[in-house]
Scaffold this motif. Structure first.
Motif, PDB file in Angstrom:
ATOM      1  N   THR A 186      -1.724   1.734  -6.621  1.00 34.66           N
ATOM      2  CA  THR A 186      -2.750   1.554  -6.218  1.00 34.66           C
ATOM      3  C   THR A 186      -3.000   2.575  -4.845  1.00 34.66           C
ATOM      4  O   THR A 186      -3.412   2.854  -4.007  1.00 34.66           O
ATOM      5  N   MET A 228      -2.592   5.589  -2.970  1.00 35.42           N
ATOM      6  CA  MET A 228      -4.085   6.780  -2.124  1.00 35.42           C
ATOM      7  C   MET A 228      -3.435   7.558  -1.204  1.00 35.42           C
ATOM      8  O   MET A 228      -2.966   7.332  -0.532  1.00 35.42           O
ATOM      9  N   THR A 272     -10.869   3.373   3.666  1.00 36.12           N
ATOM     10  CA  THR A 272      -9.648   3.218   3.081  1.00 36.12           C
ATOM     11  C   THR A 272      -9.034   3.416   4.234  1.00 36.12           C
ATOM     12  O   THR A 272      -7.762   2.640   3.370  1.00 36.12           O
ATOM     13  N   GLN A 332      -5.877   0.489   3.736  1.00 30.63           N
ATOM     14  CA  GLN A 332      -4.380   0.768   3.525  1.00 30.63           C
ATOM     15  C   GLN A 332      -3.487   0.065   4.256  1.00 30.63           C
ATOM     16  O   GLN A 332      -2.285  -0.579   4.735  1.00 30.63           O
ATOM     17  N   SER A 375     -13.581  -1.758  -2.780  1.00 28.92           N
ATOM     18  CA  SER A 375     -13.141  -0.726  -1.906  1.00 28.92           C
ATOM     19  C   SER A 375     -11.105  -0.619  -2.527  1.00 28.92           C
ATOM     20  O   SER A 375     -10.359  -0.231  -2.268  1.00 28.92           O
ATOM     21  N   ARG A 389     -10.244  -1.178  -5.538  1.00 27.50           N
ATOM     22  CA  ARG A 389      -9.384  -0.010  -6.586  1.00 27.50           C
ATOM     23  C   ARG A 389      -8.628   0.688  -5.206  1.00 27.50           C
ATOM     24  O   ARG A 389      -7.266   1.467  -5.849  1.00 27.50           O
ATOM     25  N   GLY A 390      -8.597   0.411  -4.002  1.00 28.85           N
ATOM     26  CA  GLY A 390      -7.018   1.056  -3.565  1.00 28.85           C
ATOM     27  C   GLY A 390      -5.823   1.145  -2.685  1.00 28.85           C
ATOM     28  O   GLY A 390      -5.209   1.697  -2.481  1.00 28.85           O
TER      29      GLY A 390
END
Length: 212
Positions: free
Chosen positions: A66, A68, A100, A104, A134, A137-138
Motif C-alpha cells: 500500500t 504510495m 491521496t 495517507q 482510493s 488502493r492507496g
C-alpha cells in the motif's frame, strides 16, 4: 541486483533504534521480527538503516503493497497535520492529490493508534465510490460507500464510512453519536467543505456544526 536483506549489524541498529518495540503497534519485538523498508525495496527503496524500521510480523504483512510515494507538498502537509491536535484545512488546486493526502493522513493516524474510525463526507453521491476505491488502493483502508443513516453504526468489517453532506443534514445527532464516541476516536474528513458554506446549502453548514 541491489541487496534486499538488512545485514546483522543493520538489524541490530534497527532494533536498538526502536528500543525493542514494533514501530507501528508498539508491541515488544520477539524472535523473528521483520526489518522493514520504509520506502519499499520493490519501488527502489535502499537497504540501509535510514530507510529501515523494526516491525512485528503482523504489522509488516499488514503493510503489504500500500506504499504510495507522496509529492513534496503532501509530505510537508502530512508533517504539519500530524503535528497538530486541532482542525486542519488542506487547500490545493484540482488534481494536486488532496484525496491521496487525506488517505495517507488517515493511515498515519491508524498506524499510530490515534483513531479507530474514519468518517468521510462528500458533496455528491458518485464521489463515495471514488473515495472508497482510493482509500483501499492507496492505504488498504476499507470504507463503506453504501452506508445509510438507518444502519445506525459502522459495520465492524469496515474502517469507516463515506457519506454525503445531505446524509449529515438529515440526521446530525446520529453522526454526532458515531463520530464523537470517546471509546472510538474518529477522524472526520470533509471533502470540498466549501460546499457547506454555499448560500443555497446553509442547512449543510449548520448540520456539520451540530454533528462534528
Amino acid at each position: 541486483m541491489p541487496r534486499r536483506r538488512f545485514s546483522t549489524a543493520e538489524r541490530t541498529a534497527l532494533y536498538l533504534a526502536a528500543d525493542g518495540y514494533c514501530q507501528v503497534c508498539g508491541t515488544a519485538l520477539e524472535a523473528g521480527w521483520h526489518g522493514d523498508h520504509i520506502e519499499p525495496h520493490s519501488v527502489g527503496g535502499p537497504t540501509e538503516i535510514l530507510n529501515g524500521q523494526a516491525l512485528c510480523p503482523h504489522c509488516n504483512l499488514q503493510k503489504g503493497d500500500t506504499y504510495m510515494r507522496l509529492r513534496k507538498w503532501q509530505e510537508d502537509g502530512l508533517r504539519k497535520f500530524l503535528g497538530t491536535a486541532g482542525d486542519f484545512l488542506a487547500v490545493a488546486t484540482p488534481g494536486a492529490g488532496k484525496t491521496t493526502f487525506a488517505v495517507q493522513a488517515a493511515k498515519a493516524m491508524i498506524d499510530r493508534g490515534e483513531i479507530a474510525n474514519i468518517v468521510v463526507i462528500v458533496p455528491t453521491a458518485h464521489l463515495r465510490g471514488q473515495w472508497a476505491k482510493s482509500a483501499q488502493r492507496g492505504a488498504g483502508i476499507k470504507l463503506d460507500s453504501n452506508f445509510v443513516n438507518r444502519n445506525q453504526q459502522i459495520a465492524r468489517d469496515f474502517d469507516g464510512v463515506v457519506a454525503t453532506y445531505q446524509s449529515v443534514a438529515a440526521s446530525p445527532l446520529l453522526w454526532r453519536k458515531m463520530a464523537c464516541d470517546p471509546r472510538k476516536p474518529t477522524l472526520v474528513i470533509l471533502d470540498e467543505v466549501h460546499h457547506a458554506g454555499d448560500s443555497e446549502h446553509l442547512a449543510w453548514g449548520a448540520a456539520l456544526s451540530e454533528a462534528f
